[in-house]
Design a protein around this motif. Structure first.
Motif, PDB file in Angstrom:
ATOM      1  N   THR A 160       8.817  19.253   8.622  1.00 30.34           N
ATOM      2  CA  THR A 160       8.909  19.207   7.161  1.00 30.34           C
ATOM      3  C   THR A 160       8.770  17.794   6.612  1.00 30.34           C
ATOM      4  O   THR A 160       8.554  17.624   5.410  1.00 30.34           O
ATOM      5  N   ALA A 161       8.875  16.786   7.455  1.00 36.01           N
ATOM      6  CA  ALA A 161       8.719  15.405   6.994  1.00 36.01           C
ATOM      7  C   ALA A 161       7.302  15.190   6.486  1.00 36.01           C
ATOM      8  O   ALA A 161       6.347  15.842   6.941  1.00 36.01           O
ATOM      9  N   ALA A 162       7.153  14.297   5.507  1.00 37.70           N
ATOM     10  CA  ALA A 162       5.829  13.996   4.958  1.00 37.70           C
ATOM     11  C   ALA A 162       4.900  13.522   6.074  1.00 37.70           C
ATOM     12  O   ALA A 162       5.296  12.721   6.930  1.00 37.70           O
ATOM     13  N   LYS A 163       3.694  14.034   6.071  1.00 37.38           N
ATOM     14  CA  LYS A 163       2.742  13.691   7.130  1.00 37.38           C
ATOM     15  C   LYS A 163       2.337  12.219   7.034  1.00 37.38           C
ATOM     16  O   LYS A 163       2.060  11.711   5.945  1.00 37.38           O
ATOM     17  N   LYS A 164       2.296  11.564   8.187  1.00 34.00           N
ATOM     18  CA  LYS A 164       1.904  10.162   8.254  1.00 34.00           C
ATOM     19  C   LYS A 164       0.383  10.049   8.387  1.00 34.00           C
ATOM     20  O   LYS A 164      -0.258  10.825   9.079  1.00 34.00           O
ATOM     21  N   ARG A 165      -0.145   9.048   7.700  1.00 34.25           N
ATOM     22  CA  ARG A 165      -1.574   8.772   7.780  1.00 34.25           C
ATOM     23  C   ARG A 165      -1.807   7.735   8.880  1.00 34.25           C
ATOM     24  O   ARG A 165      -1.175   6.671   8.879  1.00 34.25           O
ATOM     25  N   VAL A 166      -2.702   8.058   9.805  1.00 37.71           N
ATOM     26  CA  VAL A 166      -2.902   7.228  10.994  1.00 37.71           C
ATOM     27  C   VAL A 166      -4.378   6.834  11.090  1.00 37.71           C
ATOM     28  O   VAL A 166      -5.265   7.697  10.978  1.00 37.71           O
ATOM     29  N   LEU A 167      -4.631   5.558  11.322  1.00 38.13           N
ATOM     30  CA  LEU A 167      -5.995   5.068  11.507  1.00 38.13           C
ATOM     31  C   LEU A 167      -6.151   4.574  12.931  1.00 38.13           C
ATOM     32  O   LEU A 167      -5.477   3.634  13.348  1.00 38.13           O
ATOM     33  N   LYS A 182     -13.600  11.915  12.260  1.00 37.09           N
ATOM     34  CA  LYS A 182     -13.509  13.315  12.702  1.00 37.09           C
ATOM     35  C   LYS A 182     -14.415  13.534  13.902  1.00 37.09           C
ATOM     36  O   LYS A 182     -15.346  12.771  14.155  1.00 37.09           O
ATOM     37  N   ASP A 183     -14.115  14.565  14.657  1.00 38.70           N
ATOM     38  CA  ASP A 183     -14.860  14.908  15.872  1.00 38.70           C
ATOM     39  C   ASP A 183     -14.684  13.855  16.957  1.00 38.70           C
ATOM     40  O   ASP A 183     -15.591  13.615  17.760  1.00 38.70           O
ATOM     41  N   THR A 184     -13.518  13.240  17.008  1.00 37.65           N
ATOM     42  CA  THR A 184     -13.164  12.327  18.097  1.00 37.65           C
ATOM     43  C   THR A 184     -11.818  12.741  18.670  1.00 37.65           C
ATOM     44  O   THR A 184     -11.013  13.395  17.995  1.00 37.65           O
ATOM     45  N   GLU A 185     -11.579  12.351  19.915  1.00 38.81           N
ATOM     46  CA  GLU A 185     -10.300  12.684  20.549  1.00 38.81           C
ATOM     47  C   GLU A 185      -9.101  12.099  19.808  1.00 38.81           C
ATOM     48  O   GLU A 185      -8.100  12.808  19.614  1.00 38.81           O
ATOM     49  N   PRO A 186      -9.144  10.821  19.380  1.00 32.15           N
ATOM     50  CA  PRO A 186      -7.978  10.308  18.650  1.00 32.15           C
ATOM     51  C   PRO A 186      -7.685  11.090  17.379  1.00 32.15           C
ATOM     52  O   PRO A 186      -6.516  11.320  17.047  1.00 32.15           O
ATOM     53  N   MET A 192      -2.887  17.059  16.167  1.00 34.41           N
ATOM     54  CA  MET A 192      -1.951  17.837  16.980  1.00 34.41           C
ATOM     55  C   MET A 192      -0.537  17.268  16.912  1.00 34.41           C
ATOM     56  O   MET A 192       0.441  18.001  17.058  1.00 34.41           O
ATOM     57  N   ALA A 193      -0.430  15.952  16.678  1.00 31.44           N
ATOM     58  CA  ALA A 193       0.879  15.315  16.592  1.00 31.44           C
ATOM     59  C   ALA A 193       1.486  15.406  15.196  1.00 31.44           C
ATOM     60  O   ALA A 193       2.562  14.854  14.950  1.00 31.44           O
ATOM     61  N   GLY A 194       0.816  16.110  14.293  1.00 29.82           N
ATOM     62  CA  GLY A 194       1.369  16.316  12.962  1.00 29.82           C
ATOM     63  C   GLY A 194       1.006  15.250  11.960  1.00 29.82           C
ATOM     64  O   GLY A 194       1.584  15.197  10.870  1.00 29.82           O
ATOM     65  N   GLY A 195       0.029  14.404  12.292  1.00 33.96           N
ATOM     66  CA  GLY A 195      -0.388  13.360  11.378  1.00 33.96           C
ATOM     67  C   GLY A 195      -1.687  13.696  10.669  1.00 33.96           C
ATOM     68  O   GLY A 195      -2.273  14.765  10.863  1.00 33.96           O
ATOM     69  N   ILE A 196      -2.132  12.773   9.828  1.00 36.86           N
ATOM     70  CA  ILE A 196      -3.402  12.895   9.106  1.00 36.86           C
ATOM     71  C   ILE A 196      -4.298  11.750   9.536  1.00 36.86           C
ATOM     72  O   ILE A 196      -3.876  10.575   9.515  1.00 36.86           O
ATOM     73  N   ASN A 197      -5.507  12.060   9.946  1.00 36.44           N
ATOM     74  CA  ASN A 197      -6.461  11.025  10.315  1.00 36.44           C
ATOM     75  C   ASN A 197      -6.933  10.317   9.041  1.00 36.44           C
ATOM     76  O   ASN A 197      -7.597  10.906   8.190  1.00 36.44           O
ATOM     77  N   ALA A 198      -6.619   9.038   8.935  1.00 35.53           N
ATOM     78  CA  ALA A 198      -6.954   8.285   7.727  1.00 35.53           C
ATOM     79  C   ALA A 198      -8.444   7.984   7.620  1.00 35.53           C
ATOM     80  O   ALA A 198      -8.893   7.486   6.586  1.00 35.53           O
ATOM     81  N   ILE A 213     -10.868   1.052   4.164  1.00 37.26           N
ATOM     82  CA  ILE A 213      -9.578   0.967   4.863  1.00 37.26           C
ATOM     83  C   ILE A 213      -8.438   0.872   3.865  1.00 37.26           C
ATOM     84  O   ILE A 213      -7.407   1.553   3.987  1.00 37.26           O
ATOM     85  N   ILE A 214      -8.613   0.050   2.844  1.00 39.16           N
ATOM     86  CA  ILE A 214      -7.575  -0.084   1.818  1.00 39.16           C
ATOM     87  C   ILE A 214      -7.351   1.244   1.120  1.00 39.16           C
ATOM     88  O   ILE A 214      -6.209   1.677   0.901  1.00 39.16           O
ATOM     89  N   ALA A 215      -8.462   1.938   0.803  1.00 41.13           N
ATOM     90  CA  ALA A 215      -8.356   3.224   0.113  1.00 41.13           C
ATOM     91  C   ALA A 215      -7.739   4.296   1.006  1.00 41.13           C
ATOM     92  O   ALA A 215      -7.101   5.233   0.510  1.00 41.13           O
ATOM     93  N   ALA A 216      -7.896   4.158   2.326  1.00 38.88           N
ATOM     94  CA  ALA A 216      -7.366   5.158   3.256  1.00 38.88           C
ATOM     95  C   ALA A 216      -5.851   5.115   3.347  1.00 38.88           C
ATOM     96  O   ALA A 216      -5.221   6.096   3.762  1.00 38.88           O
ATOM     97  N   LYS A 217      -5.240   3.986   3.024  1.00 40.68           N
ATOM     98  CA  LYS A 217      -3.789   3.829   2.985  1.00 40.68           C
ATOM     99  C   LYS A 217      -3.092   4.311   4.267  1.00 40.68           C
ATOM    100  O   LYS A 217      -2.189   5.157   4.218  1.00 40.68           O
ATOM    101  N   PRO A 218      -3.482   3.800   5.423  1.00 38.78           N
ATOM    102  CA  PRO A 218      -2.818   4.249   6.658  1.00 38.78           C
ATOM    103  C   PRO A 218      -1.365   3.795   6.712  1.00 38.78           C
ATOM    104  O   PRO A 218      -1.027   2.667   6.335  1.00 38.78           O
ATOM    105  N   ASP A 219      -0.503   4.684   7.182  1.00 38.11           N
ATOM    106  CA  ASP A 219       0.897   4.322   7.430  1.00 38.11           C
ATOM    107  C   ASP A 219       1.039   3.648   8.790  1.00 38.11           C
ATOM    108  O   ASP A 219       1.964   2.851   8.992  1.00 38.11           O
ATOM    109  N   PHE A 220       0.134   3.984   9.715  1.00 38.65           N
ATOM    110  CA  PHE A 220       0.152   3.415  11.060  1.00 38.65           C
ATOM    111  C   PHE A 220      -1.280   3.100  11.480  1.00 38.65           C
ATOM    112  O   PHE A 220      -2.221   3.800  11.090  1.00 38.65           O
TER     113      PHE A 220
END
Length: 284
Positions: A160-167, A182-186, A192-198, A213-220
């Motif tokens: 239920t935690a807010a999904k983290k954006r990951v780059l 998209k279409d890459t293993e990472p 699968m780990a519950g994140g969003i691909n930035a 990158i700035i617009a993507a706003k990655p958390d990690f």
């Protein structure tokens, strides 16, 4: 280069051997691809391996085998010189001319499909098992790994935690940021780990502009802990593109073993849970 030239000119005289997909009697296997090698060890077929490629780093004992080089820059002479009775190639091995020479040599060659999706994990295990005549053992491992992976994905889907954006950052050569879209293993591991691909707007591994990158706003920012792909927080977050992102402000850099992150093999359920723990800790 004489051997290369001669073999490259051969007709496919061993077409029957190329069509055959199972070689249960093979005792001198050259394994190209870290995940293929890892699966062979999981099948307790390590004594049948005579050589591996440079990406075959797990388990550590695999590094004691002869080394035929990097999977995308293979020398056919080096592989043929091992006198193998089976060559297992993970999809993506190359260059194409080298693979053509191996196939023209008359030696048995089997390519193991490798797709960047959850469904491919169990199938890859079954395909390797079939190639070496260990179908029953491979099916048992594939079923177990598949069940574990389904459970890990379900755990994160219910979070239920807010999904983290990951780059995912593959390289920083000359200040150009190469990311996994998209279409890459990472990207699939992040999902699968519950994140969003930035970098979802990118397809494959591509450069990403500072503005994007700035617009993507990655958390990690996620990187490999392997060789030339290993980066420090200073190397990443001193770049202008990252300074004003949430990840840059928190200096949130995550590192994972490269084969664990991209291999999509028997340890993928562990990879999913590890990344989820890095992203969310104990939060649900």
């Amino acid at each position: 280069m004489a051997l290369f030239a001669v073999l490259a000119s051969l007709n496919m005289t061993a077409a029957g051997a190329q069509e055959k997909k199972s070689f249960p009697q093979a005792k001198r296997i050259v394994s190209v691809g870290g995940t293929v090698t890892e699966i062979l060890y999981a099948l307790n077929a390590q004594e049948r391996i005579i050589a591996v490629d440079a990406t075959s780093i797990h388990p550590p004992q695999a590094r004691e085998k002869a080394d035929v080089g990097y999977m995308r820059a293979l020398s056919p002479e080096g592989i043929i010189g091992q006198n193998p009775d089976l060559i297992l190639l993970q999809e993506g091995s190359g260059p194409p001319d080298a693979i053509s020479v191996l196939r023209a040599s008359g030696l048995p060659v089997v390519t193991i499909a490798s797709k960047p999706n959850a469904q491919s994990v169990s199938q890859k295990i079954r395909d390797v098992g079939a190639a070496v005549g260990l179908d029953t053992q491979a099916s048992a491992i594939a079923d177990r790994v598949g069940s574990q992976l389904d459970a890990a994905i379900a755990e994160n889907a219910n979070r239920t935690a807010a999904k983290k954006r990951v780059l995912f950052v593959l390289s920083l050569a000359n200040g150009r940021v190469m990311v996994g879209g998209k279409d890459t293993e990472p990207a699939e591991l992040i999902r699968m780990a519950g994140g969003i691909n930035a970098a979802e707007q990118v397809s494959g591994y591509k450069p990403m502009t500072d503005e994007a990158i700035i617009a993507a706003k990655p958390d990690f920012v996620l990187v490999m802990e392997t060789g030339n792909h290993r980066f420090t927080p200073e190397q990443v977050f001193e770049l202008p593109a990252f300074k004003s992102t949430p990840a840059g402000e928190a200096r949130a850099l995550l590192g994972m073993d490269g084969l664990l992150l991209t291999g999509f093999g028997p340890r993928t359920p562990d990879a999913v849970r590890l990344l989820a723990a890095k992203l969310y800790g104990g939060s649900q």
